[in-house]
Design a protein around this motif. Structure first.
Motif, PDB file in Angstrom:
ATOM      1  N   LYS A   1       0.830  -1.206   0.000  1.00 30.34           N
ATOM      2  CA  LYS A   1       0.000   0.000   0.000  1.00 30.34           C
ATOM      3  C   LYS A   1       0.865   1.258   0.000  1.00 30.34           C
ATOM      4  N   PHE A   2       1.950   1.222   0.744  1.00 26.80           N
ATOM      5  CA  PHE A   2       2.891   2.339   0.780  1.00 26.80           C
ATOM      6  C   PHE A   2       3.473   2.585  -0.614  1.00 26.80           C
ATOM      7  N   LEU A   3       3.831   1.513  -1.303  1.00 34.74           N
ATOM      8  CA  LEU A   3       4.398   1.629  -2.648  1.00 34.74           C
ATOM      9  C   LEU A   3       3.341   2.107  -3.650  1.00 34.74           C
ATOM     10  N   LEU A   4       2.124   1.611  -3.509  1.00 38.79           N
ATOM     11  CA  LEU A   4       1.036   2.089  -4.370  1.00 38.79           C
ATOM     12  C   LEU A   4       0.827   3.586  -4.199  1.00 38.79           C
ATOM     13  N   GLU A   5       0.881   4.050  -2.958  1.00 37.44           N
ATOM     14  CA  GLU A   5       0.700   5.471  -2.686  1.00 37.44           C
ATOM     15  C   GLU A   5       1.792   6.304  -3.354  1.00 37.44           C
ATOM     16  N   ALA A   6       3.033   5.832  -3.282  1.00 40.38           N
ATOM     17  CA  ALA A   6       4.146   6.563  -3.908  1.00 40.38           C
ATOM     18  C   ALA A   6       3.974   6.611  -5.420  1.00 40.38           C
ATOM     19  N   ALA A   7       3.580   5.501  -6.009  1.00 42.39           N
ATOM     20  CA  ALA A   7       3.377   5.446  -7.457  1.00 42.39           C
ATOM     21  C   ALA A   7       2.200   6.328  -7.871  1.00 42.39           C
ATOM     22  N   GLU A   8       1.108   6.261  -7.124  1.00 39.17           N
ATOM     23  CA  GLU A   8      -0.062   7.081  -7.454  1.00 39.17           C
ATOM     24  C   GLU A   8       0.270   8.564  -7.361  1.00 39.17           C
ATOM     25  N   LYS A   9       1.007   8.946  -6.352  1.00 38.27           N
ATOM     26  CA  LYS A   9       1.391  10.351  -6.199  1.00 38.27           C
ATOM     27  C   LYS A   9       2.157  10.824  -7.435  1.00 38.27           C
ATOM     28  N   LYS A  10       3.101  10.020  -7.894  1.00 40.08           N
ATOM     29  CA  LYS A  10       3.891  10.378  -9.076  1.00 40.08           C
ATOM     30  C   LYS A  10       2.992  10.456 -10.314  1.00 40.08           C
ATOM     31  N   ALA A  11       2.098   9.493 -10.462  1.00 51.81           N
ATOM     32  CA  ALA A  11       1.184   9.492 -11.605  1.00 51.81           C
ATOM     33  C   ALA A  11       0.335  10.760 -11.614  1.00 51.81           C
ATOM     34  N   LYS A  12      -0.168  11.156 -10.459  1.00 49.60           N
ATOM     35  CA  LYS A  12      -0.980  12.378 -10.372  1.00 49.60           C
ATOM     36  C   LYS A  12      -0.161  13.603 -10.752  1.00 49.60           C
ATOM     37  N   GLU A  13       1.090  13.658 -10.278  1.00 52.78           N
ATOM     38  CA  GLU A  13       1.974  14.773 -10.638  1.00 52.78           C
ATOM     39  C   GLU A  13       2.154  14.862 -12.149  1.00 52.78           C
ATOM     40  N   MET A  14       2.150  13.712 -12.802  1.00 50.66           N
ATOM     41  CA  MET A  14       2.361  13.649 -14.245  1.00 50.66           C
ATOM     42  C   MET A  14       1.055  13.764 -15.033  1.00 50.66           C
TER      43      MET A  14
END
Length: 151
Positions: free
Chosen positions: A9-22
């Motif tokens: 879940k922690f890794l999903l959150e990091a990936a989602e944050k980056k995706a949103k930034e992009m």
């Protein structure tokens, strides 16, 4: 260290944050060291075709012990791995966005991302890889807990 649900879940959150930034809507899958799905997240408006692709990218990265982007060139006609994507019931993905999760040289899992270009998917996946490296460096994995829903 194992890929627990909380770490996933922690890794999903990091990936989602980056995706949103992009400005991307991504499908993101995390698998364990046996390539078994631990967690999956489909962002709002992510293409449904990317669900299987992201999970298969994560699976491929663990099963073949390399980033999926490494297969793209080798799998072209006339190259040594041509046709590899037709093996394993078509589960092997040669598009970028699948990366093994490692501690040193030991693979503890994988991430697969689908929804953008291969380069964008790699960038989103790398955000999770960097988050994992931060956990390992600071030995914080024992303190990670996530809860689905409101408190």
């Amino acid at each position: 260290m194992k890929i627990t649900l909380d770490i996933a879940k922690f890794l999903l959150e990091a990936a989602e944050k980056k995706a949103k930034e992009m400005g991307l809507a991504e499908n993101i899958a995390i698998v364990d060291d046996g390539a078994n799905l631990v967690a999956f997240h489909r962002m709002d408006h992510a293409k449904i075709g990317g669900i299987d692709i992201s999970q298969n990218k994560a699976w491929t990265s663990v099963a073949l012990q390399m980033p999926t982007s490494n297969l793209a060139q080798a799998a072209q006609p006339g190259n040594p791995s041509f046709g590899i994507n037709t093996t394993n019931h078509g589960k092997i993905v040669i598009l970028g966005g699948g990366i093994p999760l490692k501690i040193g040289e030991m693979i503890i899992g994988g991430i697969g991302v689908s929804g953008g270009t291969s380069q964008q998917d790699i960038e989103v996946a790398n955000a999770a890889v960097q988050a994992l490296e931060g956990l390992i460096q600071h030995h914080e994995s024992r303190n990670i807990t996530y809860r689905i829903g409101s408190n």
